[in-house]
Design a protein around this motif. Structure first.
Motif, PDB file in Angstrom:
ATOM      1  N   HIS A 105      28.892  35.339  45.542  1.00  0.00           N
ATOM      2  CA  HIS A 105      29.810  34.224  45.305  1.00  0.00           C
ATOM      3  C   HIS A 105      31.217  34.805  45.226  1.00  0.00           C
ATOM      4  O   HIS A 105      31.876  34.787  44.188  1.00  0.00           O
ATOM      5  N   ASP A 106      31.643  35.330  46.368  1.00  0.00           N
ATOM      6  CA  ASP A 106      32.898  36.078  46.418  1.00  0.00           C
ATOM      7  C   ASP A 106      34.131  35.212  46.192  1.00  0.00           C
ATOM      8  O   ASP A 106      35.142  35.701  45.688  1.00  0.00           O
ATOM      9  N   ASP A 107      34.063  33.923  46.551  1.00  0.00           N
ATOM     10  CA  ASP A 107      35.206  33.040  46.293  1.00  0.00           C
ATOM     11  C   ASP A 107      35.477  32.936  44.801  1.00  0.00           C
ATOM     12  O   ASP A 107      36.623  33.044  44.359  1.00  0.00           O
ATOM     13  N   GLY A 108      34.424  32.725  44.020  1.00  0.00           N
ATOM     14  CA  GLY A 108      34.575  32.641  42.570  1.00  0.00           C
ATOM     15  C   GLY A 108      35.019  33.965  41.976  1.00  0.00           C
ATOM     16  O   GLY A 108      35.868  34.004  41.085  1.00  0.00           O
ATOM     17  N   ALA A 109      34.434  35.053  42.471  1.00  0.00           N
ATOM     18  CA  ALA A 109      34.812  36.382  41.982  1.00  0.00           C
ATOM     19  C   ALA A 109      36.286  36.653  42.272  1.00  0.00           C
ATOM     20  O   ALA A 109      37.009  37.161  41.410  1.00  0.00           O
ATOM     21  N   LEU A 110      36.734  36.284  43.457  1.00  0.00           N
ATOM     22  CA  LEU A 110      38.133  36.495  43.831  1.00  0.00           C
ATOM     23  C   LEU A 110      39.068  35.649  42.974  1.00  0.00           C
ATOM     24  O   LEU A 110      40.121  36.123  42.539  1.00  0.00           O
ATOM     25  N   GLU A 111      38.675  34.419  42.702  1.00  0.00           N
ATOM     26  CA  GLU A 111      39.504  33.537  41.883  1.00  0.00           C
ATOM     27  C   GLU A 111      39.684  34.118  40.476  1.00  0.00           C
ATOM     28  O   GLU A 111      40.801  34.179  39.952  1.00  0.00           O
ATOM     29  N   ILE A 112      38.603  34.565  39.862  1.00  0.00           N
ATOM     30  CA  ILE A 112      38.675  35.096  38.501  1.00  0.00           C
ATOM     31  C   ILE A 112      39.399  36.441  38.485  1.00  0.00           C
ATOM     32  O   ILE A 112      40.287  36.673  37.660  1.00  0.00           O
ATOM     33  N   ALA A 113      39.024  37.333  39.400  1.00  0.00           N
ATOM     34  CA  ALA A 113      39.662  38.651  39.439  1.00  0.00           C
ATOM     35  C   ALA A 113      41.150  38.522  39.758  1.00  0.00           C
ATOM     36  O   ALA A 113      41.975  39.254  39.206  1.00  0.00           O
ATOM     37  N   GLY A 114      41.502  37.582  40.621  1.00  0.00           N
ATOM     38  CA  GLY A 114      42.912  37.348  40.935  1.00  0.00           C
ATOM     39  C   GLY A 114      43.689  36.858  39.724  1.00  0.00           C
ATOM     40  O   GLY A 114      44.831  37.265  39.506  1.00  0.00           O
ATOM     41  N   PHE A 115      43.075  35.984  38.936  1.00  0.00           N
ATOM     42  CA  PHE A 115      43.700  35.513  37.702  1.00  0.00           C
ATOM     43  C   PHE A 115      43.943  36.681  36.748  1.00  0.00           C
ATOM     44  O   PHE A 115      45.037  36.831  36.211  1.00  0.00           O
ATOM     45  N   LEU A 116      42.927  37.521  36.565  1.00  0.00           N
ATOM     46  CA  LEU A 116      43.076  38.673  35.666  1.00  0.00           C
ATOM     47  C   LEU A 116      44.110  39.663  36.199  1.00  0.00           C
ATOM     48  O   LEU A 116      44.913  40.198  35.439  1.00  0.00           O
ATOM     49  N   ALA A 117      44.070  39.913  37.498  1.00  0.00           N
ATOM     50  CA  ALA A 117      44.994  40.883  38.096  1.00  0.00           C
ATOM     51  C   ALA A 117      46.443  40.421  37.983  1.00  0.00           C
ATOM     52  O   ALA A 117      47.360  41.245  37.937  1.00  0.00           O
ATOM     53  N   ALA A 118      46.663  39.115  37.936  1.00  0.00           N
ATOM     54  CA  ALA A 118      48.023  38.582  37.827  1.00  0.00           C
ATOM     55  C   ALA A 118      48.586  38.685  36.412  1.00  0.00           C
ATOM     56  O   ALA A 118      49.791  38.546  36.214  1.00  0.00           O
ATOM     57  N   CYS A 119      47.718  38.924  35.447  1.00  0.00           N
ATOM     58  CA  CYS A 119      48.176  39.056  34.054  1.00  0.00           C
ATOM     59  C   CYS A 119      48.849  40.409  33.861  1.00  0.00           C
ATOM     60  O   CYS A 119      48.376  41.419  34.375  1.00  0.00           O
ATOM     61  N   PRO A 120      49.940  40.437  33.109  1.00  0.00           N
ATOM     62  CA  PRO A 120      50.580  41.731  32.827  1.00  0.00           C
ATOM     63  C   PRO A 120      49.613  42.658  32.089  1.00  0.00           C
ATOM     64  O   PRO A 120      48.787  42.206  31.308  1.00  0.00           O
ATOM     65  N   ASP A 121      49.710  43.918  32.351  1.00  0.00           N
ATOM     66  CA  ASP A 121      48.889  44.944  31.710  1.00  0.00           C
ATOM     67  C   ASP A 121      47.408  44.853  32.050  1.00  0.00           C
ATOM     68  O   ASP A 121      46.575  45.389  31.318  1.00  0.00           O
ATOM     69  N   ALA A 122      47.066  44.192  33.137  1.00  0.00           N
ATOM     70  CA  ALA A 122      45.661  44.151  33.553  1.00  0.00           C
ATOM     71  C   ALA A 122      45.262  45.528  34.072  1.00  0.00           C
ATOM     72  O   ALA A 122      46.061  46.208  34.723  1.00  0.00           O
ATOM     73  N   PRO A 123      44.046  45.963  33.793  1.00  0.00           N
ATOM     74  CA  PRO A 123      43.614  47.270  34.290  1.00  0.00           C
ATOM     75  C   PRO A 123      43.450  47.270  35.807  1.00  0.00           C
ATOM     76  O   PRO A 123      43.270  46.216  36.429  1.00  0.00           O
ATOM     77  N   SER A 124      43.477  48.444  36.371  1.00  0.00           N
ATOM     78  CA  SER A 124      43.367  48.568  37.825  1.00  0.00           C
ATOM     79  C   SER A 124      42.026  48.050  38.339  1.00  0.00           C
ATOM     80  O   SER A 124      41.933  47.636  39.488  1.00  0.00           O
ATOM     81  N   ARG A 125      40.993  48.036  37.498  1.00  0.00           N
ATOM     82  CA  ARG A 125      39.691  47.522  37.951  1.00  0.00           C
ATOM     83  C   ARG A 125      39.766  46.052  38.330  1.00  0.00           C
ATOM     84  O   ARG A 125      39.017  45.594  39.201  1.00  0.00           O
ATOM     85  N   ALA A 126      40.649  45.274  37.690  1.00  0.00           N
ATOM     86  CA  ALA A 126      40.800  43.869  38.068  1.00  0.00           C
ATOM     87  C   ALA A 126      41.337  43.769  39.494  1.00  0.00           C
ATOM     88  O   ALA A 126      40.849  42.974  40.301  1.00  0.00           O
TER      89      ALA A 126
END
Length: 178
Positions: A105-126
């Motif tokens: 379910h890559d669309d959902g994974a991308l949506e959530i990971a993209g949200f986390l990655a956009a947050c300041p101080d998110a780890p590189s794993r996001a």
């Protein structure tokens, strides 16, 4: 079920109060997650049907173990329950995104990971998971940007050596396979 590279799996240590995840909160009234510093929001309404019904233990360590052992559906339910009720929702959201990626379910994974990655101080794993999900969806440019950003974030950090290698490997695959 897709077997995820170990670098993409959530770590039980992520749940610790001092984990390096951005501050995200769940607003039950709107049914969404907010990252105030990034002024962004994420609603999981569409993903509830994907995650499905079932028992959720609400145990972060058990959810991490279930995902590592190949029970991504159970892990996804646990991570979703934790994200909505726990004091460390960003780590649980990452676990949910990894679980969704493992179940294709890559669309959902991308949506959530993209949200986390956009947050300041998110780890590189996001960023890494965001890039991998985009790669799996065939979104070459989006995958390249996220993976390159993850590689830059991991560079010079010995503890992120595996993240850097994984990002570089996927970038090379994308370059030579396309």
């Amino acid at each position: 079920m897709r077997t995820l590279h170990p670098v993409l799996l959530p770590d039980p240590a992520d749940h610790a109060a001092d984990a390096a995840w951005p501050h995200v909160r769940f607003d039950a009234g709107s049914g969404s997650f907010q990252c105030a510093a990034a002024e962004s929001a994420l609603s999981l309404d569409d993903l509830r049907d994907v995650v499905g019904d079932g028992d959720a233990t609400g145990d972060f360590d058990a959810a991490c173990a279930a995902l590592a052992e190949g029970d991504a559906a159970s892990a996804a339910r646990d991570f979703l329950a934790l994200a909505e009720t726990d004091d460390a929702p960003a780590a649980a959201l990452y676990g949910l995104a990894a679980s969704l990626c493992a179940t294709h379910h890559d669309d959902g994974a991308l949506e959530i990971a993209g949200f986390l990655a956009a947050c300041p101080d998110a780890p590189s794993r996001a960023q890494l998971l965001c890039g991998f999900a985009a790669y799996c969806l065939g979104r070459k440019e989006e995958a390249r940007r996220s993976l390159a950003r993850a590689a830059r974030m991991a560079r010079g950090r010995p503890e992120a050596r595996d993240e850097l290698r994984f990002a570089q490997t996927i970038l090379l695959k994308q370059q030579f396979v396309s």
